[in-house]
Design an enzyme around this catalytic site. Structure first.
Site, PDB file in Angstrom:
ATOM      1  N   ASP A 310      -5.413 -13.797 -43.703  1.00  0.00           N
ATOM      2  CA  ASP A 310      -5.869 -14.176 -45.039  1.00  0.00           C
ATOM      3  C   ASP A 310      -4.987 -13.559 -46.124  1.00  0.00           C
ATOM      4  O   ASP A 310      -4.626 -14.219 -47.112  1.00  0.00           O
ATOM      5  CB  ASP A 310      -7.325 -13.744 -45.225  1.00  0.00           C
ATOM      6  CG  ASP A 310      -8.093 -14.684 -46.137  1.00  0.00           C
ATOM      7  OD1 ASP A 310      -7.641 -15.828 -46.329  1.00  0.00           O
ATOM      8  OD2 ASP A 310      -9.148 -14.283 -46.656  1.00  0.00           O
ATOM      9  N   ASP A 355     -14.824 -17.858 -45.039  1.00  0.00           N
ATOM     10  CA  ASP A 355     -15.248 -16.571 -45.593  1.00  0.00           C
ATOM     11  C   ASP A 355     -16.728 -16.304 -45.347  1.00  0.00           C
ATOM     12  O   ASP A 355     -17.197 -15.180 -45.577  1.00  0.00           O
ATOM     13  CB  ASP A 355     -14.963 -16.531 -47.104  1.00  0.00           C
ATOM     14  CG  ASP A 355     -13.483 -16.689 -47.407  1.00  0.00           C
ATOM     15  OD1 ASP A 355     -12.668 -16.279 -46.559  1.00  0.00           O
ATOM     16  OD2 ASP A 355     -13.135 -17.225 -48.482  1.00  0.00           O
TER      17      ASP A 355
END
Length: 449
Positions: A310, A355
């Site tokens: 990420d 997420d």
């Protein structure tokens, strides 16, 4: 569970006069009072016929022969089960098992009624405004509550376990997928249409699954127990015997495809983004129930790898932001961005589905630690859910300060893993937490709490 067992009783038939007519038997068993009963005149009159009938077999020779060749007991003849009967029996057993699982799912949703009502109330927040504070509250409430109820939900099927090898290569596979989408966009090929159709169909089926226990708690009992008879060709095609389908499943499936039709319609996204969020939420819930970690170390490895994934794709390149804003599909949560003097390239604030799902899988796994380790001080699941909320709040705070997109896993993954280790230390179970591995579930009992 719910396997129908057939019990066969074998009845042994013995001669009822033997104990009274055979003096050797009486003397051998030392039965008190039997001899006096045998010699009583009234007894002799009442059983005279029986004695005459059995006298032929009461001599020593016949008794000896009988002991050598005992009478064969008659056994009940069970007719052999035909393939059609077997298929029908197995189908009925499967339906009974699913019915029990649905009752458990309904009960869990009832226990978590307040969180589900909170999720519903959040959908009215866009009516209050589009300011950033509203979007932050919306995303924070939606994500944390989804992780909580998704971690507690009961599933009908045994989840797929993530192995250490899967966890190790997860960042590579995710990088490959997002890289392909980015390259297609750069060469002028827009994969949005095909990608959106696929994700929307999955979302429709996800709604048909997660909506069943919710609607069972608000609709009459007939909704849960009703069945619809289907035409014979459909029953044969679906191999349904008996040829019926549940009312609740058909209703929620229709609801899912109705939402899919709205999303795929030519209506502006600003007018249907809540439908997109519903599809994304259903996908998140199904994903949380369908995937499980095999061990704590596997979870730490998975979150650690995606932590760097990420950070690299958000801070190091424009790949993540490009794909997130150019590929439109119900794989993210949206909230209308506040108006600005200059038009924005993308009129929504975004929280990616990953997420929620990636840390959520870890949070759900913490319930296994609670069940097996039975901590005395702090619940691993509750601590991880709280840590997820704290990490997401910090992410939104940094985003507000910098006005730049943030890799949410940068804050969420350390918070979740750190909370488990901290609780392990506080509970005196740090070594047990680090070495914790989920045992193999019995394949005959797939309902998961």
């Amino acid at each position: 569970m719910n396997i129908f067992l057939v019990s066969l009783a074998t009845i042994a038939v013995s001669n009822p006069t033997t104990a009274f007519t055979n003096n050797a038997f009486v003397q051998r068993n030392q039965l008190p009072g039997v001899a006096s009963i045998v010699t009583h005149p009234s007894f002799s009159r009442s059983v005279g016929v029986s004695i005459l009938k059995s006298s032929q077999t009461d001599n020593p020779f016949s008794s000896f022969v009988s002991s050598l060749f005992p009478a064969q007991e008659e056994k009940a003849v069970v007719p052999e089960e035909t393939p059609e009967e077997k298929a029908r029996r197995l189908e009925l057993e499967r339906r009974a098992k699913l019915a029990e699982g649905e009752v458990l799912r309904q009960g869990r949703v009832k226990e978590d009624a307040l969180p589900y009502l909170f999720l519903l109330a959040l959908q009215g927040l866009p009516l209050l405004g589009t300011e950033r504070i509203f979007s932050a509250i919306y995303f924070l409430g939606l994500a944390v509550t989804t992780v909580y109820v998704g971690g507690r939900q009961v599933t009908l099927d045994e989840p797929d376990l993530v192995s250490e090898k899967n966890a190790l290569y997860a960042p590579v596979g995710a990088s490959f997928a997002i890289g392909i989408l980015y390259l297609l966009l750069k060469v002028g090929i827009d994969p949005t249409g095909l990608y959106a159709i696929g994700a929307t169909l999955f979302g429709a089926f996800a709604i048909s699954d997660v909506a069943v226990p919710i609607l069972r708690n608000v609709l009459p009992e007939s909704f849960a127990k009703g069945e619809v008879e289907v035409p014979e060709p459909v029953a044969k095609a679906l191999k349904l015997d008996p040829p019926t389908l549940p009312v609740d499943g058909l209703s929620t499936l229709a609801m899912g495809f109705f939402c899919a039709a709205i999303y795929l319609s030519p209506v502006a996204l600003a007018q249907k983004f809540l439908v997109s969020n519903l599809l994304a939420w259903a996908l998140a819930m199904v994903s949380l129930g369908a995937i499980s970690l095999g061990s704590f170390q596997t979870g730490a490895l998975l979150l650690g790898g995606l932590f760097f994934y990420d950070i690299f794709w958000v801070f190091g390149t424009d790949v993540m932001m490009t794909v997130a804003t150019k590929v439109e599909a119900p794989i993210k949560f949206l909230y209308t961005a506040p108006p600005t003097p200059e038009p924005k390239g993308y009129p929504f604030s975004v929280l990616g589905l990953g997420d929620v799902v990636i840390p959520g899988i870890f949070v759900r796994f913490m319930s296994e630690l609670d069940k097996i380790l039975k901590p005395q001080n702090f619940s691993y699941f509750n601590a991880a859910a709280l840590a997820y909320g704290v990490g997401l709040t910090i992410c939104f705070g940094v985003n507000e300060i910098t006005h730049a997109g943030q890799p949410a896993l940068l804050y969420l993954d350390p918070a979740c893993v750190g909370s488990a280790l901290a609780c392990g230390a506080a509970n005196g179970q740090l070594e047990e937490v680090w070495n914790f591995a989920k045992e193999e579930e019995d394949s005959t009992d797939n309902v998961q709490p």
